[in-house]
Enzyme design. Structure first.
Site, PDB file in Angstrom:
ATOM      1  N   MET A 125      25.432   6.999   6.248  1.00 56.73           N
ATOM      2  CA  MET A 125      25.474   5.548   6.477  1.00 56.73           C
ATOM      3  C   MET A 125      25.445   5.283   7.981  1.00 56.73           C
ATOM      4  O   MET A 125      25.852   4.218   8.442  1.00 56.73           O
ATOM      5  CB  MET A 125      26.715   4.940   5.830  1.00 56.73           C
ATOM      6  CG  MET A 125      26.703   5.122   4.307  1.00 56.73           C
ATOM      7  SD  MET A 125      27.619   3.879   3.392  1.00 56.73           S
ATOM      8  CE  MET A 125      29.268   4.140   3.997  1.00 56.73           C
ATOM      9  N   GLY A 126      25.009   6.278   8.756  1.00 57.62           N
ATOM     10  CA  GLY A 126      24.918   6.102  10.207  1.00 57.62           C
ATOM     11  C   GLY A 126      26.260   6.265  10.883  1.00 57.62           C
ATOM     12  O   GLY A 126      27.178   6.883  10.336  1.00 57.62           O
ATOM     13  N   LEU A 147      26.763   8.200  13.366  1.00 61.77           N
ATOM     14  CA  LEU A 147      26.793   9.664  13.270  1.00 61.77           C
ATOM     15  C   LEU A 147      27.801  10.275  14.240  1.00 61.77           C
ATOM     16  O   LEU A 147      27.933   9.841  15.385  1.00 61.77           O
ATOM     17  CB  LEU A 147      25.389  10.221  13.551  1.00 61.77           C
ATOM     18  CG  LEU A 147      24.275   9.727  12.624  1.00 61.77           C
ATOM     19  CD1 LEU A 147      22.957  10.428  12.962  1.00 61.77           C
ATOM     20  CD2 LEU A 147      24.613   9.910  11.148  1.00 61.77           C
ATOM     21  N   HIS A 148      28.515  11.279  13.749  1.00 67.89           N
ATOM     22  CA  HIS A 148      29.495  12.000  14.569  1.00 67.89           C
ATOM     23  C   HIS A 148      29.290  13.498  14.371  1.00 67.89           C
ATOM     24  O   HIS A 148      28.355  13.915  13.648  1.00 67.89           O
ATOM     25  CB  HIS A 148      30.922  11.559  14.212  1.00 67.89           C
ATOM     26  CG  HIS A 148      31.212  11.607  12.740  1.00 67.89           C
ATOM     27  ND1 HIS A 148      31.222  12.783  12.027  1.00 67.89           N
ATOM     28  CD2 HIS A 148      31.479  10.622  11.841  1.00 67.89           C
ATOM     29  CE1 HIS A 148      31.499  12.541  10.769  1.00 67.89           C
ATOM     30  NE2 HIS A 148      31.648  11.232  10.610  1.00 67.89           N
ATOM     31  N   HIS A 183      28.466  14.829  10.911  1.00 60.44           N
ATOM     32  CA  HIS A 183      27.062  14.684  10.488  1.00 60.44           C
ATOM     33  C   HIS A 183      26.188  15.722  11.192  1.00 60.44           C
ATOM     34  O   HIS A 183      25.272  16.285  10.593  1.00 60.44           O
ATOM     35  CB  HIS A 183      26.531  13.285  10.837  1.00 60.44           C
ATOM     36  CG  HIS A 183      27.226  12.165  10.123  1.00 60.44           C
ATOM     37  ND1 HIS A 183      28.027  11.256  10.771  1.00 60.44           N
ATOM     38  CD2 HIS A 183      27.221  11.796   8.818  1.00 60.44           C
ATOM     39  CE1 HIS A 183      28.491  10.377   9.899  1.00 60.44           C
ATOM     40  NE2 HIS A 183      28.029  10.678   8.714  1.00 60.44           N
ATOM     41  N   GLN A 236      28.446   0.416  -2.620  1.00 59.44           N
ATOM     42  CA  GLN A 236      29.643   1.263  -2.673  1.00 59.44           C
ATOM     43  C   GLN A 236      30.851   0.640  -1.975  1.00 59.44           C
ATOM     44  O   GLN A 236      31.879   1.282  -1.820  1.00 59.44           O
ATOM     45  CB  GLN A 236      29.353   2.667  -2.142  1.00 59.44           C
ATOM     46  CG  GLN A 236      29.065   2.763  -0.649  1.00 59.44           C
ATOM     47  CD  GLN A 236      28.574   4.163  -0.273  1.00 59.44           C
ATOM     48  OE1 GLN A 236      27.439   4.528  -0.550  1.00 59.44           O
ATOM     49  NE2 GLN A 236      29.424   4.956   0.361  1.00 59.44           N
ATOM     50  N   LYS A 259      34.747  16.627   3.433  1.00 57.28           N
ATOM     51  CA  LYS A 259      35.776  15.585   3.592  1.00 57.28           C
ATOM     52  C   LYS A 259      35.735  14.619   2.413  1.00 57.28           C
ATOM     53  O   LYS A 259      36.760  14.171   1.928  1.00 57.28           O
ATOM     54  CB  LYS A 259      35.586  14.803   4.900  1.00 57.28           C
ATOM     55  CG  LYS A 259      36.703  13.775   5.097  1.00 57.28           C
ATOM     56  CD  LYS A 259      36.522  12.961   6.336  1.00 57.28           C
ATOM     57  CE  LYS A 259      35.421  11.960   6.222  1.00 57.28           C
ATOM     58  NZ  LYS A 259      35.723  10.812   5.353  1.00 57.28           N
ATOM     59  N   ASP A 260      34.507  14.320   1.954  1.00 57.99           N
ATOM     60  CA  ASP A 260      34.341  13.440   0.796  1.00 57.99           C
ATOM     61  C   ASP A 260      34.207  14.309  -0.458  1.00 57.99           C
ATOM     62  O   ASP A 260      33.165  14.313  -1.118  1.00 57.99           O
ATOM     63  CB  ASP A 260      33.113  12.549   0.988  1.00 57.99           C
ATOM     64  CG  ASP A 260      33.248  11.677   2.226  1.00 57.99           C
ATOM     65  OD1 ASP A 260      34.088  10.770   2.211  1.00 57.99           O
ATOM     66  OD2 ASP A 260      32.550  11.934   3.215  1.00 57.99           O
ATOM     67  N   GLN A 274      33.307  12.533  -3.683  1.00 61.29           N
ATOM     68  CA  GLN A 274      31.900  12.089  -3.641  1.00 61.29           C
ATOM     69  C   GLN A 274      30.976  13.273  -3.967  1.00 61.29           C
ATOM     70  O   GLN A 274      30.031  13.140  -4.758  1.00 61.29           O
ATOM     71  CB  GLN A 274      31.579  11.541  -2.253  1.00 61.29           C
ATOM     72  CG  GLN A 274      30.106  11.424  -1.941  1.00 61.29           C
ATOM     73  CD  GLN A 274      29.839  10.657  -0.675  1.00 61.29           C
ATOM     74  OE1 GLN A 274      29.936   9.435  -0.662  1.00 61.29           O
ATOM     75  NE2 GLN A 274      29.502  11.336   0.406  1.00 61.29           N
TER      76      GLN A 274
HETATM   77  O1  PAF Z   1      28.997   9.723   2.662  1.00 62.49           O
HETATM   78  C1  PAF Z   1      28.257   8.759   2.935  1.00 62.49           C
HETATM   79  O2  PAF Z   1      27.952   8.484   4.094  1.00 62.49           O
HETATM   80  C2  PAF Z   1      27.723   7.893   1.810  1.00 62.49           C
HETATM   81  O3  PAF Z   1      28.654   7.746   0.802  1.00 62.49           O
HETATM   82  C3  PAF Z   1      26.374   8.362   1.255  1.00 62.49           C
HETATM   83  C4  PAF Z   1      26.456   9.749   0.611  1.00 62.49           C
HETATM   84  C5  PAF Z   1      25.345   8.396   2.387  1.00 62.49           C
HETATM   85  C6  PAF Z   1      25.885   7.386   0.185  1.00 62.49           C
HETATM   86  O4  PAF Z   1      25.753   6.103   0.709  1.00 62.49           O
END
Ligand code: PAF
Length: 284
Positions: free
Chosen positions: A30-31, A33-34, A37, A61, A149-150, A153
């Site tokens: 979702m940008g 960036l760190h 990422h 989301q 971390k997620d 997800q």
């Molecule tokens: O982890 C994220 O940045 C978001 O949940 C993802 C996987 C890009 C989906 O929008």
């Protein structure tokens, strides 16, 4: 590096790459960036001939009272990071591109989506599973890279891909942390310096759990109480959940063991943060 905004243009590009037998590594983001990422991008860079990064703040989301509007949008800086890391294509579609129908199609992963973060953020994982399905269908990556971390997800997305027969590997990459243990997150940008220090208590509590398991304690209830006790010392930290779980099924465990997941979410000031560790299987 190409910056592509339209799905049709990206698909055309990918078709041409496929004809040249290129492998595609994909990092959905979702940008904002760190270094977390960057680690995903570097893994993708090492393992594939082409790296595609998506940057899309996915409205589906976010709950109505959540931070969709104020979520950091730093496209120029993100593009500079991607260029430096040798990314080939940034895909940054509009909301209208990604959600063309008013009452559209959504993907729900039953069960896994409703526990932990899903319990406090209804609809969140439906939004994640939906957008990742769309992105995987557009990019058709050989491998997609997500962060540990997620953890929930990653589990939801893996289940979704398995159940919907979406091909492409999914690799989960270890969490990147600040020196004080705080897991890197785009939402750390909301924290004051004092909150950043207090937020390190999340990792300290996970390390406490690891130490307790290592010392032979396996009563999950007791471990959770000890973790909560540590977190309670920090006034700005309000616990959402602390849980000891099976790392694959996400079913809560009564007895902690090596290889299990310890996960938590807490508000630090106004910012909701998550973190987790898998207790190492081998001797610590
Ligand atoms: O982890 C994220 O940045 C978001 O949940 C993802 C996987 C890009 C989906 O929008």
């Amino acid at each position: 590096m190409k910056m592509i905004k339209k799905i049709a243009a990206l698909k055309k590009e990918i078709k041409a790459l496929r004809q040249k037998h290129k492998t595609i590594g994909f990092v959905p983001t979702m940008g904002a960036l760190h270094a977390g990422h960057v680690k995903l991008i570097r893994c993708a860079r090492k393992q594939n001939s082409i790296v595609i990064v998506s940057i899309f703040v996915n409205p589906a989301q976010f709950g109505p009272a959540e931070d969709f509007k104020k979520y950091p949008r730093t496209l120029l800086n993100d593009a500079a990071v991607c260029r430096k890391e040798g990314v080939d294509i940034i895909f940054s579609p509009s909301v209208a591109q990604m959600y063309p129908s008013v009452r559209g199609t959504y993907v729900t992963v039953e069960g896994l989506s409703n526990v932990l973060c899903g319990a406090g953020r209804p609809g969140h994982f439906r939004g994640v599973a939906t957008v990742v399905t769309k992105l995987m269908n557009i990019v058709e990556p050989d491998t997609m890279y997500l962060g540990q971390k997620d953890a929930q997800q990653a589990a939801v997305v893996k289940r979704m891909a398995r159940d919907l027969f979406i091909s492409g590997k999914i690799r989960v990459i270890p969490t990147v942390r600040q020196k004080n243990g705080l897991a890197l997150s785009s939402r750390n940008a909301y924290l004051s310096e004092k909150e950043k220090n207090d937020a390190a208590s999340l990792y300290q509590s996970l390390m406490l759990a690891q130490k307790l398991v290592k010392s032979g304690l396996n009563d999950a209830g007791l471990i959770i109480r000890r973790m909560k006790g540590l977190l309670a010392k920090f006034k700005s930290v309000k616990i959402d959940y602390v849980s000891v779980l099976d790392a694959q099924t996400f079913i809560p465990l009564k007895k902690a063991k090596r290889g299990c997941l310890v996960a938590l979410a807490a508000r630090v000031g106004k910012t909701r943060l998550i973190d987790n560790i898998v207790i190492p299987k081998s001797s610590l």
